[in-house]
Design a protein around this motif. Structure first.
Motif, PDB file in Angstrom:
ATOM      1  N   TRP A   1       0.325  17.717 -16.782  1.00 30.36           N
ATOM      2  CA  TRP A   1       0.002  18.549 -17.897  1.00 30.36           C
ATOM      3  C   TRP A   1      -1.046  17.669 -18.801  1.00 30.36           C
ATOM      4  O   TRP A   1      -2.084  18.027 -18.990  1.00 30.36           O
ATOM      5  N   ARG A   2      -0.636  16.431 -19.023  1.00 29.13           N
ATOM      6  CA  ARG A   2      -1.473  15.510 -19.702  1.00 29.13           C
ATOM      7  C   ARG A   2      -1.879  14.243 -18.885  1.00 29.13           C
ATOM      8  O   ARG A   2      -2.950  13.667 -19.415  1.00 29.13           O
ATOM      9  N   HIS A   3      -1.623  14.411 -17.646  1.00 32.91           N
ATOM     10  CA  HIS A   3      -2.209  13.306 -16.619  1.00 32.91           C
ATOM     11  C   HIS A   3      -1.905  12.083 -17.276  1.00 32.91           C
ATOM     12  O   HIS A   3      -2.870  11.082 -17.109  1.00 32.91           O
ATOM     13  N   GLN A   4      -0.414  11.632 -17.588  1.00 35.78           N
ATOM     14  CA  GLN A   4      -0.031  10.492 -17.720  1.00 35.78           C
ATOM     15  C   GLN A   4       0.775   9.899 -16.558  1.00 35.78           C
ATOM     16  O   GLN A   4       1.335  10.672 -15.974  1.00 35.78           O
ATOM     17  N   LEU A   5       0.679   8.617 -16.212  1.00 35.26           N
ATOM     18  CA  LEU A   5       1.163   7.936 -15.031  1.00 35.26           C
ATOM     19  C   LEU A   5       2.054   6.926 -15.537  1.00 35.26           C
ATOM     20  O   LEU A   5       1.371   6.055 -16.265  1.00 35.26           O
ATOM     21  N   ARG A   6       3.142   6.778 -14.863  1.00 30.79           N
ATOM     22  CA  ARG A   6       4.174   5.640 -15.406  1.00 30.79           C
ATOM     23  C   ARG A   6       4.591   5.243 -14.169  1.00 30.79           C
ATOM     24  O   ARG A   6       4.809   6.033 -13.072  1.00 30.79           O
ATOM     25  N   THR A   7       4.895   3.824 -13.833  1.00 30.38           N
ATOM     26  CA  THR A   7       5.301   3.437 -12.478  1.00 30.38           C
ATOM     27  C   THR A   7       6.647   2.635 -12.943  1.00 30.38           C
ATOM     28  O   THR A   7       6.574   2.096 -14.031  1.00 30.38           O
ATOM     29  N   GLY A   8       7.493   2.429 -11.719  1.00 28.71           N
ATOM     30  CA  GLY A   8       8.661   1.733 -12.021  1.00 28.71           C
ATOM     31  C   GLY A   8       9.856   2.764 -12.163  1.00 28.71           C
ATOM     32  O   GLY A   8       9.756   4.000 -12.363  1.00 28.71           O
ATOM     33  N   THR A   9      11.009   1.856 -12.085  1.00 31.62           N
ATOM     34  CA  THR A   9      12.267   2.929 -11.853  1.00 31.62           C
ATOM     35  C   THR A   9      12.597   3.565 -13.303  1.00 31.62           C
ATOM     36  O   THR A   9      13.212   4.585 -13.391  1.00 31.62           O
ATOM     37  N   ALA A  10      12.111   3.165 -14.527  1.00 32.91           N
ATOM     38  CA  ALA A  10      12.337   4.056 -15.644  1.00 32.91           C
ATOM     39  C   ALA A  10      10.908   4.785 -16.071  1.00 32.91           C
ATOM     40  O   ALA A  10      10.715   5.131 -17.073  1.00 32.91           O
ATOM     41  N   ALA A  11      10.214   5.090 -14.958  1.00 30.93           N
ATOM     42  CA  ALA A  11       8.941   5.925 -15.401  1.00 30.93           C
ATOM     43  C   ALA A  11       9.290   7.176 -15.752  1.00 30.93           C
ATOM     44  O   ALA A  11       8.515   7.477 -16.773  1.00 30.93           O
ATOM     45  N   ARG A  12      10.124   7.782 -15.533  1.00 33.00           N
ATOM     46  CA  ARG A  12      10.355   9.343 -16.116  1.00 33.00           C
ATOM     47  C   ARG A  12      10.293   9.011 -17.725  1.00 33.00           C
ATOM     48  O   ARG A  12      10.344   9.891 -18.491  1.00 33.00           O
ATOM     49  N   ASP A  13      11.328   8.135 -17.911  1.00 32.13           N
ATOM     50  CA  ASP A  13      11.973   8.001 -19.221  1.00 32.13           C
ATOM     51  C   ASP A  13      10.706   7.540 -20.193  1.00 32.13           C
ATOM     52  O   ASP A  13      10.788   7.801 -21.583  1.00 32.13           O
ATOM     53  N   ALA A  14       9.704   6.950 -19.590  1.00 37.08           N
ATOM     54  CA  ALA A  14       8.449   6.446 -20.385  1.00 37.08           C
ATOM     55  C   ALA A  14       7.273   7.623 -20.626  1.00 37.08           C
ATOM     56  O   ALA A  14       6.637   7.287 -21.472  1.00 37.08           O
ATOM     57  N   LEU A  15       7.717   8.406 -20.007  1.00 38.30           N
ATOM     58  CA  LEU A  15       6.664   9.799 -20.320  1.00 38.30           C
ATOM     59  C   LEU A  15       6.704  10.436 -21.545  1.00 38.30           C
ATOM     60  O   LEU A  15       7.905  10.418 -22.308  1.00 38.30           O
ATOM     61  N   ALA A  16       5.746  11.194 -22.149  1.00 37.33           N
ATOM     62  CA  ALA A  16       6.070  12.097 -23.168  1.00 37.33           C
ATOM     63  C   ALA A  16       6.923  12.936 -23.146  1.00 37.33           C
ATOM     64  O   ALA A  16       7.392  13.392 -21.925  1.00 37.33           O
TER      65      ALA A  16
ATOM     66  N   ALA B   1       0.710  -1.213  -0.066  1.00 33.38           N
ATOM     67  CA  ALA B   1       0.125   0.126  -0.005  1.00 33.38           C
ATOM     68  C   ALA B   1       0.969   1.446  -0.139  1.00 33.38           C
ATOM     69  O   ALA B   1       0.309   2.388  -0.018  1.00 33.38           O
ATOM     70  N   TRP B   2       2.370   1.152   0.190  1.00 32.46           N
ATOM     71  CA  TRP B   2       3.037   2.347  -0.002  1.00 32.46           C
ATOM     72  C   TRP B   2       3.099   3.102  -1.503  1.00 32.46           C
ATOM     73  O   TRP B   2       2.303   2.267  -2.494  1.00 32.46           O
ATOM     74  N   MET B   3       3.517   4.148  -1.502  1.00 33.91           N
ATOM     75  CA  MET B   3       3.602   4.738  -2.884  1.00 33.91           C
ATOM     76  C   MET B   3       4.547   4.311  -3.559  1.00 33.91           C
ATOM     77  O   MET B   3       5.524   4.182  -3.323  1.00 33.91           O
ATOM     78  N   PRO B   4       3.988   3.920  -5.122  1.00 34.11           N
ATOM     79  CA  PRO B   4       5.334   3.189  -5.845  1.00 34.11           C
ATOM     80  C   PRO B   4       6.330   4.348  -6.182  1.00 34.11           C
ATOM     81  O   PRO B   4       6.107   5.591  -6.062  1.00 34.11           O
ATOM     82  N   THR B   5       7.308   3.714  -6.864  1.00 28.03           N
ATOM     83  CA  THR B   5       7.903   4.683  -7.743  1.00 28.03           C
ATOM     84  C   THR B   5       7.262   5.032  -8.987  1.00 28.03           C
ATOM     85  O   THR B   5       6.834   4.212  -9.751  1.00 28.03           O
TER      86      THR B   5
END
Length: 296
Positions: A27-42, A17-21
């Motif tokens: 701006w576009r309200h895209q959510l990505r999780t995991g250690t590479a989350a930032r790289d997966a965003l637009a 139940a902890w917050m994930p990475t």
């Protein structure tokens, strides 16, 4: 959201139940999780370096409203801000607002006065409206605001706003169960506050920014205030204000919500248009047409 994660760990929520990475593009309200989350965003969004508020009314300087003023102070901002509230700072406000202090509560300071003093000295004009929205509606209409940021439903304001005020409305909200969200209402294009919020025809002042905090192994439920929800809702409102007038605004989601009870499993983001048969949507569209006719 980081505060939410620390809180979860402190009160013994299970690891799942902890917050994930994660990375959340507000701006576009895209959510990505995991250690590479930032790289997966637009690619990065065209966020303005200076927030231009134009003429914005903040109706309700409580938990979310005061948090919004706190965030506005963190970046270059220009324009005129009207603050509307009838209340004074109380001790109960101190665990939900990053703006009010114990000194404000002891002095029973007016919330609008605290907000105006806090924003003083910036490249902003700050106006105070003391009272409920119904008591101040004539003054507000005369002030010709571009945007109404609504955090109040006193006197069933949600049901009345589309019939009283023609400008864009942005709202933020929290729930009684770890949830928070925000929305944008552009007359003639989006839905209105009358059809968006539940039970809009009556005043609703339920328990907000609260939640059950006891872990599954606890013998009984425990409820408490969750102040990070108010600031999270204010952050979403800030993002909507940053998008005002941008060429992409009409295509971006205008109804966003999240729930942190089980971490951050998803961000719900949709685009809502006018509701067929809704009297509020029809009135807001007519108000916009009338405003355009006289050059406003």
């Amino acid at each position: 959201l980081g505060a939410a994660d620390l809180f979860k760990r402190a009160v013994g929520h299970p690891v799942e139940a902890w917050m994930p990475t994660f990375a959340w593009c507000t701006w576009r309200h895209q959510l990505r999780t995991g250690t590479a989350a930032r790289d997966a965003l637009a690619p990065a969004a065209p966020v303005p370096e200076t927030l231009d508020l134009g003429r914005t009314l903040v109706a309700g300087v409580g938990a979310i409203g005061s948090a919004l003023l706190y965030l506005v102070d963190l970046a270059p901002t220009r324009g005129t801000v009207g603050l509307l509230d009838r209340d004074r700072v109380e001790t109960s406000n101190l665990n939900r607002s990053p703006l009010f202090t114990a000194g404000d509560a002891l002095a029973k300071a007016e919330k609008v006065s605290v907000g105006r003093e806090y924003l003083g000295g910036r490249d902003l004009v700050v106006e105070a409206y003391r009272g409920t929205w119904r008591e101040c509606v004539d003054q507000v209409r005369a002030a010709r605001f571009d945007t109404w940021v609504s955090f109040t439903n006193e006197d069933a304001a949600w049901a009345e706003i589309p019939f009283q005020l023609p400008p864009v409305v942005v709202h933020g909200t929290t729930t009684s169960g770890w949830g928070f969200g925000a929305g944008r209402h552009v007359p003639g294009r989006d839905d209105c506050t009358l059809c968006r919020m539940p039970r809009p025809a009556a005043e609703f002042r339920g328990p907000c920014a609260e939640g059950d905090v006891a872990p599954p192994t606890a013998p009984a439920p425990v409820r408490t205030s969750l102040p990070f929800l108010s600031t999270a809702a204010a952050a979403l409102v800030y993002a909507e204000l940053a998008k005002r007038g941008h060429r992409d605004e009409a295509e971006l989601p205008n109804d966003v919500a999240a729930d942190l009870r089980e971490g951050l499993p998803a961000v719900l983001a949709v685009t809502r248009r006018g509701t067929p048969g809704c009297r509020g949507c029809r009135a807001a569209a007519l108000s916009k047409a009338a405003s355009g006719a006289d050059g406003r």
